[in-house]
Design a protein around this motif. Structure first.
Motif, mmCIF file in Angstrom:
data_model
loop_
_atom_site.group_PDB
_atom_site.id
_atom_site.type_symbol
_atom_site.label_atom_id
_atom_site.label_comp_id
_atom_site.label_asym_id
_atom_site.label_seq_id
_atom_site.Cartn_x
_atom_site.Cartn_y
_atom_site.Cartn_z
ATOM 1 N N LYS A 49 58.189 10.099 6.452
ATOM 2 C CA LYS A 49 57.663 9.512 5.209
ATOM 3 C C LYS A 49 56.308 10.106 4.850
ATOM 4 O O LYS A 49 56.002 10.324 3.680
ATOM 5 N N PHE A 50 55.501 10.383 5.861
ATOM 6 C CA PHE A 50 54.188 10.987 5.651
ATOM 7 C C PHE A 50 54.335 12.336 4.949
ATOM 8 O O PHE A 50 53.677 12.601 3.936
ATOM 9 N N VAL A 96 57.890 7.401 10.479
ATOM 10 C CA VAL A 96 56.613 7.399 9.749
ATOM 11 C C VAL A 96 56.226 8.844 9.410
ATOM 12 O O VAL A 96 55.758 9.124 8.297
ATOM 13 N N THR A 147 50.076 4.946 9.396
ATOM 14 C CA THR A 147 50.519 6.263 8.943
ATOM 15 C C THR A 147 49.747 7.331 9.704
ATOM 16 O O THR A 147 49.164 7.045 10.749
ATOM 17 N N GLU A 162 47.460 9.634 14.187
ATOM 18 C CA GLU A 162 47.704 8.297 13.643
ATOM 19 C C GLU A 162 46.449 7.723 13.002
ATOM 20 O O GLU A 162 45.333 7.939 13.480
#
Length: 170
Positions: free
Chosen positions: A80-81, A77, A148, A144
């Motif tokens: 991707k963030f 994650v 995401t 968090e």
């Protein structure tokens, strides 16, 4: 005539060894720093950190150790963030030399990680100064937000733990 000229040049000037041109593109006499962007159980984190510290000193940045593994959902994650938020990624790149450290059943890197406080969960972040001194341990789960990470919280962390001295002009 053209072929004769071409072959005479080729035979006179041999092709560079593989990778030689990439080294020539970097500053003369110094190899270009290549960041560690994957959790690789085969890497030597001590050697990787030594190179990251040289780059941090050269560029006036701190080092951001990201401890995790390919097995870690939140590590994916985080990747991707950063891929999806150019502004936060840019802040990270301006302030830090980022180094991923693998922690997995294939290689727990116990000896390397024993230098730092105990890690309660993954991914986990350690901010180091350009001298290698631990400046700040950080739980990534504090950023968090749903499925995401929270942009303002992560950006505040990256800005607040960047280098205190002005960045050098290249």
């Amino acid at each position: 005539m053209f072929l004769l000229l071409f072959f005479s040049l080729v035979l006179r000037y041999p092709a560079p060894v593989a990778g030689e041109m990439a080294w020539q593109a970097a500053a003369p006499g110094t190899p270009r720093y290549i960041p560690v962007t994957r959790y690789d159980p085969k890497r030597n984190p001590s050697a990787d950190l030594a190179k990251a510290l040289v780059e941090a000193k050269r560029s006036g940045r701190n080092v951001l150790l990201v401890v995790g593994g390919d097995w870690c959902d939140w590590c994916q994650v985080m990747d991707k963030f950063f891929a999806g938020h150019a502004d936060v990624r840019g802040l990270r790149e301006r302030n830090f030399v980022t180094l991923k450290i693998n922690m997995s059943p294939q290689n727990e890197n116990r000896a390397f990680l024993s230098r730092y406080p105990k890690i309660p969960g993954y991914p986990y972040l350690f901010v180091l100064g350009a001298d290698g001194k631990l400046l700040h341990p950080q739980r990534a789960n504090e950023f968090e937000d749903g499925k995401t990470y929270n942009v303002p919280r992560f950006a505040r962390f990256l800005a607040g733990h960047g280098p205190t001295q002005p960045l050098p002009v290249n």
